[in-house]
Design an enzyme around this catalytic site. Structure first.
Site, PDB file in Angstrom:
ATOM      1  N   ARG A 269       0.820  -1.223   0.000  1.00 56.03           N
ATOM      2  CA  ARG A 269       0.000   0.000   0.000  1.00 56.03           C
ATOM      3  C   ARG A 269       0.844   1.260   0.000  1.00 56.03           C
ATOM      4  O   ARG A 269       0.342   2.340  -0.330  1.00 56.03           O
ATOM      5  CB  ARG A 269      -0.997  -0.033   1.168  1.00 56.03           C
ATOM      6  CG  ARG A 269      -2.105  -1.063   0.941  1.00 56.03           C
ATOM      7  CD  ARG A 269      -3.095  -1.082   2.082  1.00 56.03           C
ATOM      8  NE  ARG A 269      -2.496  -1.426   3.343  1.00 56.03           N
ATOM      9  CZ  ARG A 269      -2.214  -2.667   3.739  1.00 56.03           C
ATOM     10  NH1 ARG A 269      -2.509  -3.696   2.955  1.00 56.03           N
ATOM     11  NH2 ARG A 269      -1.658  -2.897   4.904  1.00 56.03           N
TER      12      ARG A 269
ATOM     13  N   GLU B 215       3.777  -8.396  14.682  1.00 60.30           N
ATOM     14  CA  GLU B 215       3.024  -8.661  15.910  1.00 60.30           C
ATOM     15  C   GLU B 215       3.025 -10.166  16.214  1.00 60.30           C
ATOM     16  O   GLU B 215       3.264 -10.589  17.333  1.00 60.30           O
ATOM     17  CB  GLU B 215       1.603  -8.129  15.737  1.00 60.30           C
ATOM     18  CG  GLU B 215       0.908  -7.902  17.055  1.00 60.30           C
ATOM     19  CD  GLU B 215      -0.495  -7.377  16.845  1.00 60.30           C
ATOM     20  OE1 GLU B 215      -0.809  -6.933  15.724  1.00 60.30           O
ATOM     21  OE2 GLU B 215      -1.279  -7.442  17.804  1.00 60.30           O
TER      22      GLU B 215
HETATM   23  P1  AMP Z   1       4.276  -1.776  11.699  1.00 61.55           P
HETATM   24  O1  AMP Z   1       5.508  -2.493  11.249  1.00 61.55           O
HETATM   25  O2  AMP Z   1       3.659  -2.352  12.924  1.00 61.55           O
HETATM   26  O3  AMP Z   1       4.516  -0.274  11.818  1.00 61.55           O
HETATM   27  O4  AMP Z   1       3.164  -1.979  10.574  1.00 61.55           O
HETATM   28  C1  AMP Z   1       3.160  -1.182   9.436  1.00 61.55           C
HETATM   29  C2  AMP Z   1       2.777  -1.961   8.218  1.00 61.55           C
HETATM   30  O5  AMP Z   1       1.652  -2.780   8.451  1.00 61.55           O
HETATM   31  C3  AMP Z   1       2.411  -1.021   7.095  1.00 61.55           C
HETATM   32  O6  AMP Z   1       2.975  -1.518   5.885  1.00 61.55           O
HETATM   33  C4  AMP Z   1       0.907  -1.029   7.061  1.00 61.55           C
HETATM   34  O7  AMP Z   1       0.435  -1.076   5.728  1.00 61.55           O
HETATM   35  C5  AMP Z   1       0.485  -2.270   7.828  1.00 61.55           C
HETATM   36  N1  AMP Z   1      -0.479  -1.975   8.897  1.00 61.55           N
HETATM   37  C6  AMP Z   1      -0.257  -2.082  10.223  1.00 61.55           C
HETATM   38  N2  AMP Z   1      -1.345  -1.827  10.925  1.00 61.55           N
HETATM   39  C7  AMP Z   1      -2.313  -1.513  10.030  1.00 61.55           C
HETATM   40  C8  AMP Z   1      -3.693  -1.136  10.146  1.00 61.55           C
HETATM   41  N3  AMP Z   1      -4.314  -1.018  11.327  1.00 61.55           N
HETATM   42  N4  AMP Z   1      -4.368  -0.881   9.000  1.00 61.55           N
HETATM   43  C9  AMP Z   1      -3.768  -0.990   7.808  1.00 61.55           C
HETATM   44  N5  AMP Z   1      -2.480  -1.362   7.638  1.00 61.55           N
HETATM   45  C10 AMP Z   1      -1.747  -1.606   8.739  1.00 61.55           C
END
Ligand code: AMP
Length: 170
Positions: free
Chosen positions: A58, A95
């Site tokens: 995305r 996660e």
């Molecule tokens: P993080 O590594 O936890 O910062 O997760 C970021 C990645 O996961 C990004 O590439 C986002 O597209 C996706 N992501 C994480 N949480 C969400 C969410 N609540 N809604 C949409 N995409 C998310």
């Protein structure tokens, strides 16, 4: 125009307990898309940028628009096994479980100034892995820019070395 009206919450996607931030209504609206693009560009007016790198998948939507608007090249940072050329890879924790991100070795030249983009900053693990790939190639991160930031997950903490910009906060 209220940009947040174009982001839709989908409960329990892709798994139970997650509130997925769906940007497809935003992508479907040309005026909202342009407004977001201009807001992402606004703090970059006085910055010299050589490349925009964005995270699969995305991140690619606005990443490519940013690169086009800035008149610079676009670099995809992809999930494992997607890039056909010589790559370097960075491992990161999710996660539940872990994964890798990859970049082509010749995508960024030493000393190039790189804007990193993704749609959502959550825990920051994904973006941090992307910054490591860019820096391993000798790139310099100008800014990490996101459509939105989930403040309660403190992703900004992991990126505190960098300038971080997000246009929506939750
Ligand atoms: P993080 O590594 O936890 O910062 O997760 C970021 C990645 O996961 C990004 O590439 C986002 O597209 C996706 N992501 C994480 N949480 C969400 C969410 N609540 N809604 C949409 N995409 C998310």
């Amino acid at each position: 125009m209220q940009i947040q009206d174009f982001v839709r919450d989908i409960l329990d996607f892709p798994k139970k307990g997650v509130v997925f931030k769906d940007i497809t209504p935003l992508l479907a609206d040309a005026k909202a898309t342009e407004a977001v693009l201009q807001q992402l560009l606004a703090p970059l007016k006085n910055e010299k940028i050589d490349k925009v790198a964005a995270i699969e998948s995305r991140g690619f939507f606005f990443g490519m628009l940013l690169a086009h608007a800035l008149n610079v090249g676009f670099v995809p940072i992809r999930k494992p096994g997607k890039l056909p050329g010589e790559i370097i890879s960075e491992h990161y924790d999710l996660e539940y479980g872990s994964s890798n991100l990859e970049i082509h070795m010749d995508a960024i030249a030493k000393g190039e100034r790189v804007l990193l983009h993704d749609d959502v900053l959550a825990t920051g693990g994904t973006a941090l892995a992307a910054t490591k790939l860019i820096e391993r190639l000798g790139g310099e991160i100008v800014q990490c820019t996101f459509l939105m930031e989930l403040d309660f997950l403190s992703g900004r903490e992991k990126l505190k070395k960098y300038s971080v910009n997000s246009i929506l906060n939750y």
